[in-house]
Structure formats: structure tokens, C-alpha cells
Design a protein around this motif. Structure first.
Motif, short mmCIF file in Angstrom:
data_model
loop_
_atom_site.label_atom_id
_atom_site.label_comp_id
_atom_site.label_asym_id
_atom_site.label_seq_id
_atom_site.Cartn_x
_atom_site.Cartn_y
_atom_site.Cartn_z
N VAL A 19 2.94 0.79 -1.87
CA VAL A 19 3.62 2.05 -1.59
C VAL A 19 3.00 3.21 -2.37
CG1 VAL A 19 5.50 1.81 -3.28
CG2 VAL A 19 5.91 3.04 -1.13
N THR A 20 2.53 2.96 -3.57
CA THR A 20 1.88 4.05 -4.32
C THR A 20 0.52 4.42 -3.72
OG1 THR A 20 1.02 2.47 -5.94
CG2 THR A 20 3.10 3.59 -6.49
N ASP A 21 -0.14 3.45 -3.06
CA ASP A 21 -1.38 3.77 -2.35
C ASP A 21 -1.08 4.70 -1.16
OD1 ASP A 21 -3.25 2.09 -3.86
OD2 ASP A 21 -2.11 0.42 -3.01
N LEU A 22 0.02 4.42 -0.47
CA LEU A 22 0.42 5.30 0.63
C LEU A 22 0.74 6.69 0.11
CD1 LEU A 22 1.09 5.83 3.59
CD2 LEU A 22 3.37 4.84 3.17
N GLN A 23 1.43 6.76 -1.01
CA GLN A 23 1.78 8.05 -1.61
C GLN A 23 0.52 8.84 -1.96
OE1 GLN A 23 3.54 7.98 -5.58
NE2 GLN A 23 5.01 9.54 -4.92
N ALA A 24 -0.55 8.15 -2.38
CA ALA A 24 -1.78 8.82 -2.80
C ALA A 24 -2.64 9.30 -1.62
CB ALA A 24 -2.60 7.87 -3.67
N MET A 25 -2.32 8.83 -0.42
CA MET A 25 -3.09 9.25 0.75
C MET A 25 -2.78 10.71 1.07
SD MET A 25 -4.68 6.43 1.56
CE MET A 25 -5.32 6.73 3.18
N ASN A 27 -1.32 13.78 2.54
CA ASN A 27 -0.04 13.99 3.20
C ASN A 27 0.83 12.74 3.18
OD1 ASN A 27 1.73 15.81 4.44
ND2 ASN A 27 1.08 15.21 6.50
N SER A 28 0.55 11.80 2.26
CA SER A 28 1.28 10.53 2.16
C SER A 28 1.34 9.80 3.50
CB SER A 28 2.69 10.76 1.62
OG SER A 28 2.65 11.24 0.30
N THR A 29 0.24 9.89 4.26
CA THR A 29 0.18 9.33 5.61
C THR A 29 -1.04 8.42 5.72
OG1 THR A 29 1.21 11.33 6.49
CG2 THR A 29 0.02 9.94 8.06
N SER A 30 -0.85 7.29 6.42
CA SER A 30 -1.96 6.37 6.62
C SER A 30 -1.76 5.58 7.90
CB SER A 30 -2.05 5.39 5.45
OG SER A 30 -3.12 4.47 5.64
N ARG A 74 2.57 8.43 14.35
CA ARG A 74 1.68 8.25 15.51
C ARG A 74 1.96 6.88 16.10
NH1 ARG A 74 -4.96 8.42 15.90
NH2 ARG A 74 -5.05 8.17 18.16
N GLU A 75 2.24 6.86 17.39
CA GLU A 75 2.53 5.59 18.05
C GLU A 75 1.27 4.75 18.21
OE1 GLU A 75 4.80 6.25 21.64
OE2 GLU A 75 6.29 7.46 20.57
N ILE A 106 1.86 5.88 9.65
CA ILE A 106 3.15 6.10 9.00
C ILE A 106 3.01 7.13 7.89
CG2 ILE A 106 4.05 3.80 9.57
CD1 ILE A 106 3.52 3.02 6.61
N LYS A 107 4.11 7.81 7.62
CA LYS A 107 4.17 8.81 6.54
C LYS A 107 5.28 8.39 5.59
CE LYS A 107 5.12 13.74 5.70
NZ LYS A 107 4.19 13.90 4.63
N LEU A 108 4.95 8.36 4.31
CA LEU A 108 5.93 7.99 3.30
C LEU A 108 7.02 9.05 3.19
CD1 LEU A 108 6.71 6.01 0.99
CD2 LEU A 108 5.38 7.49 -0.53
N ASP A 109 8.26 8.61 3.25
CA ASP A 109 9.41 9.49 3.02
C ASP A 109 9.86 9.42 1.57
OD1 ASP A 109 9.49 10.11 5.74
OD2 ASP A 109 10.97 8.56 6.18
N LYS A 110 9.87 8.18 1.05
CA LYS A 110 10.45 8.00 -0.28
C LYS A 110 10.01 6.67 -0.88
CE LYS A 110 14.93 7.46 -2.52
NZ LYS A 110 16.37 7.48 -2.40
#
Length: 155
Positions: A19-25, A27-30, A74-75, A106-110
């Protein structure tokens, strides 16, 4: 969606992603690439829709559990990592003309204040029919609205 926050080597490359890797992307999106299970692929390709909420789940680690909340931005679309012979998720049977594997963005919300452990989730009768409890190895799983609401109330 399950991720592996601890080191895991595939074809000599570390494919861990938490989850912290996603946060670091940015716009927190991957993209959620590398899914190589047909049932999980079908969920991503056919059922995950723009705006759907996602539990970001850490697996294959000391304390597996829900670590964050994300949103599908994104679907499903072809997983291009399957076309690259240098990529750990390469699949010679998949092609741009006839893609075998799909992914979503996906984009991290929290990030949760604490990982909600699988051991705790298993204790609730309200979650006993949840795919995560019954078929824990599947990397992408549907979550019923009642299960989602119950888990959100725990947070």
C-alpha cells in the motif's frame, strides 16, 4: 485486491508491491498488472467498474490483512506486461491482437491506521461467506455490499 508487500522474486525481479508503494506512485494511482489467474482476470475484465471501491489487501506476509482502501479509476484493459519478453509477467501465449490477461487502474483513497488482519475478519459471522474467507488464495475477489459496509464499520 491482494498485494505482496514483502520481497517476492519472479524471473529475477522483485515484484513486491504494498500500500505504501501505491501511495508513492504519481497521484497515488497504479495499474494492477500481473494477475495470471483466469477467475481473477475475469473479475477485473468484466466486473470491476469505474468508481468501484477496492480493499487493498496485503498477502504472503507475516500479518495478512486489509491495509488500505482504493478506487477503480480505469476499467479493465489488456495487461501489456504480458507482451514484454523482458517483464516478469510475460506470457508468450498473450498478444496485442488477442490479449489473454487484463488489468485495471486503482487510486489509493486511504491507508488504514492499522492493518485489519485476516485472523480478525475470520472471527465475524457476518463475513463467513466472504470469498476472502472461503477462497483466500484468489488475488482479485468480489466483495458483497453487506461485507463492504460491515468492514468499513470496523475501521
Amino acid at each position: 485486491m491482494k498485494s505482496e508487500p514483502e520481497t517476492r522474486m519472479v524471473k529475477g525481479k522483485d515484484v513486491s508491491f504494498g500500500v505504501t508503494d501505491l501511495q508513492a506512485m504519481g497521484n497515488s494511482t497504479s495499474q494492477w498488472d500481473g494477475v495470471r489467474n483466469y477467475r481473477a482476470r475475469n473479475y477485473m475484465r468484466d466486473e470491476m467498474k469505474l468508481g468501484d471501491k477496492v480493499f487493498f489487501y496485503h498477502s504472503n506476509c507475516k500479518f495478512p490483512g486489509i491495509a488500505g482502501i482504493a478506487t477503480v479509476v480505469r476499467e479493465g484493459y489488456p495487461d501489456y506486461t504480458a507482451f514484454d519478453p523482458e517483464h516478469p509477467y510475460y506470457d508468450p501465449k498473450s498478444s496485442k491482437e488477442s490479449p489473454k490477461w487484463f488489468m485495471v487502474d486503482i487510486k489509493l483513497d486511504k491507508i488504514l491506521d492499522r492493518v485489519l488482519p485476516l485472523s480478525e475478519l475470520k472471527q465475524y459471522k457476518e463475513l463467513q461467506e466472504m470469498v476472502l474467507i472461503k477462497q483466500g488464495r484468489l488475488s482479485v475477489q468480489p466483495v458483497r455490499e453487506s461485507e463492504y459496509n460491515f468492514i468499513m464499520a470496523l475501521l
